[in-house]
Design an enzyme around this catalytic site. Structure first.
Site, PDB file in Angstrom:
ATOM      1  N   GLY A 205       0.834  -1.262  -0.078  1.00 65.04           N
ATOM      2  CA  GLY A 205      -0.179   0.010   0.015  1.00 65.04           C
ATOM      3  C   GLY A 205       0.916   1.427   0.066  1.00 65.04           C
ATOM      4  O   GLY A 205       0.967   1.825  -1.000  1.00 65.04           O
TER       5      GLY A 205
ATOM      6  N   CYS B  46     -10.079  21.766  17.667  1.00 64.92           N
ATOM      7  CA  CYS B  46      -9.883  22.113  18.826  1.00 64.92           C
ATOM      8  C   CYS B  46      -9.296  21.070  19.705  1.00 64.92           C
ATOM      9  O   CYS B  46     -10.155  20.413  20.628  1.00 64.92           O
ATOM     10  CB  CYS B  46     -11.229  22.496  19.601  1.00 64.92           C
ATOM     11  SG  CYS B  46     -11.849  24.144  18.696  1.00 64.92           S
ATOM     12  N   GLU B  47      -8.151  20.367  19.475  1.00 63.13           N
ATOM     13  CA  GLU B  47      -7.296  19.455  20.177  1.00 63.13           C
ATOM     14  C   GLU B  47      -5.811  19.876  20.114  1.00 63.13           C
ATOM     15  O   GLU B  47      -5.563  20.349  19.193  1.00 63.13           O
ATOM     16  CB  GLU B  47      -7.395  18.098  19.505  1.00 63.13           C
ATOM     17  CG  GLU B  47      -8.900  17.459  19.202  1.00 63.13           C
ATOM     18  CD  GLU B  47      -9.562  16.740  20.250  1.00 63.13           C
ATOM     19  OE1 GLU B  47      -8.567  16.448  21.126  1.00 63.13           O
ATOM     20  OE2 GLU B  47     -10.549  16.314  20.444  1.00 63.13           O
TER      21      GLU B  47
HETATM   22  C1  LIG Z   1      -2.454  -2.536   5.634  1.00 64.82           C
HETATM   23  C2  LIG Z   1      -2.170  -4.004   4.991  1.00 64.82           C
HETATM   24  C3  LIG Z   1      -1.506  -4.031   3.908  1.00 64.82           C
HETATM   25  C4  LIG Z   1      -0.663  -2.814   3.265  1.00 64.82           C
HETATM   26  O1  LIG Z   1       0.492  -2.278   4.166  1.00 64.82           O
HETATM   27  P1  LIG Z   1       1.334  -1.146   3.697  1.00 64.82           P
HETATM   28  O2  LIG Z   1       2.227  -0.883   4.841  1.00 64.82           O
HETATM   29  O3  LIG Z   1       0.503   0.030   3.288  1.00 64.82           O
HETATM   30  O4  LIG Z   1       2.167  -1.942   2.637  1.00 64.82           O
HETATM   31  C5  LIG Z   1      -1.066  -5.229   3.500  1.00 64.82           C
HETATM   32  N1  LIG Z   1      -1.736  -6.192   3.978  1.00 64.82           N
HETATM   33  C6  LIG Z   1      -2.797  -6.305   5.020  1.00 64.82           C
HETATM   34  C7  LIG Z   1      -3.469  -7.491   5.308  1.00 64.82           C
HETATM   35  C8  LIG Z   1      -2.957  -5.019   5.519  1.00 64.82           C
HETATM   36  O5  LIG Z   1      -3.666  -4.988   6.791  1.00 64.82           O
END
Ligand SMILES: *Cc1c(COP(=O)(O)O)cnc(C)c1O
Length: 422
Positions: free
Chosen positions: A282, A350-351
């Site tokens: 991700g 407001c934090e």
């Molecule tokens: C969040 C997640 C990812 C991606 O993680 P990154 O650090 O953004 O690469 C992959 N697999 C699972 C199961 C996740 O929960």
């Protein structure tokens, strides 16, 4: 174009690809998320390139940034998708993605989500507990289907990241304990509506070294061997995601270095090269492909501390408040007519936790624009409407073109589902 060079200065003015961020702010307002299309495509391509000649599926973990346009451009580039909810599956379908390239992860899948995913024909369910396995078997039976399954094993390795984003330690809620996995696999193999396909892990996020991946791979291969001895043959190994990016001075391995190291480990194993491999990245695909563009509303000083109060806040970018995360802060116009001073960059919420950056040297005046760097992952995806703040517009830059890929929310839309007293 690598991700860091998608945002650079031309004559003291910060650009996204070929568009001045100052022009974007004038046209679309602030706060605004600005993504570089080529930075996303380049990052994804580096994973694909590292997998050439192998049976591999590179998935994008949707939760990092689930905008439809981003899903669509990655789907066109051949990406699979790692999802953690039925809603994310609907996004993949709505963006034209292929459900047969979808991996369904997550510890709390509901029956309704399982039904939808079975009917859509996802590639694999990454199952995280025995109870989930039994539920999936029942739901699949009711659809007269067999559910393709990997067990997500918790390999108990320390990924060396922030405690909130480490997921591969024994005491995390994620996965099935390594020592229990064999028993659960035996149960799975005996269930009529479960088809055992693979093994999965995901050990954490923002990982900056190859070592924890190799340690996890060894743990998975041990299990693969034990299963083989038991007559349970797997088709794929899913190494998860988690590769880190440079926010400040981190030096994570490149996609190529990480995948080569994993493939070398796999190829040393007697049957290793027979297995397909899945990945679920991700952050490393979108993180450095986006900035959060914001305007300085006020400069103020309380005692010794100076504050730059900007129009973006913790509701737009939660990572600093949640993890004390560091994001670079780039003035959109580099100026030498004012003195640089050290500021905390804070929002209007407001934090006291509402800060985006602390103690940064900035030469700025009220009205100037700032780009909060490395905001493409877990930025807009985690945004909320706290303080009745409409979420920011999202823009995708492609060369000299700018496309609105999500309009700025209106205040009216924020309470459209609420009802006054009867
Ligand atoms: C969040 C997640 C990812 C991606 O993680 P990154 O650090 O953004 O690469 C992959 N697999 C699972 C199961 C996740 O929960």
């Amino acid at each position: 174009m690598n991700q860091e060079s998608a945002f650079r200065y031309r004559e003291h003015s910060l650009f996204a690809e070929d568009v001045a961020l100052a022009d974007i702010a004038r046209e679309h307002g602030t706060p605004a998320y600005v993504y570089s299309r080529s930075a996303i495509e380049t990052a994804f391509a580096s994973f694909v390139q590292a997998c050439r000649g192998r049976d591999a599926l590179v998935c994008f973990a949707l939760k990092a940034n689930s905008n439809l346009a981003i899903i669509e451009l990655l789907a066109r580039a051949g990406a699979g998708f790692d999802i953690v909810s039925g809603g994310e599956l609907q996004r993949v379908v709505a963006a034209g993605g292929d459900p047969s390239k979808v991996l369904f992860s997550g510890v709390g899948k509901s029956e309704a989500e399982m039904r939808c995913a079975l009917d859509a024909g996802v590639r694999c369910f990454n199952v995280e507990s025995e109870s989930e396995l039994l539920r999936l078997d029942r739901v699949a039976a009711s659809r007269k289907l067999r559910a393709p399954v990997s067990l997500r094993v918790n390999p108990d390795v320390d990924a060396g990241t922030h405690p909130y984003i480490s997921t591969g330690l024994r005491e995390n809620k994620f996965g099935i304990a390594h020592e229990d996995a064999l028993d659960v696999y035996r149960r799975a193999a005996a269930l009529a509506n479960i088809e055992v396909k693979g093994i999965a892990c995901h050990i954490g996020s923002q990982i900056t070294s190859v070592d924890p991946y190799l340690a996890a791979a060894d743990k998975l291969l041990e299990l693969v061997d034990a299963l083989h001895a038991d007559g349970i043959e797997l088709h794929h190994i899913d190494f998860g995601g988690g590769l880190g990016i440079r926010y400040r001075d981190e030096d994570p391995p490149s996609a190529q270095a990480l995948l080569e190291a994993l493939f070398r480990r796999l190829d040393r194993h007697p049957r290793g090269s027979r297995y397909g491999v899945f990945f679920e990245f991700g952050r490393s695909i979108v993180g450095n492909a986006g900035v959060l563009l914001t305007r300085v509303e006020y400069l103020k000083q309380n005692g010794e501390r100076r504050f730059a109060i900007v129009d973006a806040a913790m509701n737009d970018l939660m990572r600093p408040a949640l993890y004390e995360a560091y994001h670079g802060v780039l003035p959109v116009r580099q100026r030498d007519d004012v003195e640089a001073r050290r500021y905390d960059v804070v929002g209007p919420v407001c934090e006291s936790g509402d800060w985006l950056a602390r103690d940064r040297s900035l030469a700025i005046e009220e009205g100037d624009l700032l780009a909060i760097a490395s905001a493409g992952a877990y930025g807009m995806a985690m945004a909320s409407n706290y303080n009745t703040r409409p979420r920011a517009v999202e823009l995708l830059v492609d060369g000299a073109q700018v496309q609105v890929v999500r309009e700025r929310e209106s205040v009216a839309s924020l309470f459209a589902l609420e009802r006054r007293l009867r």
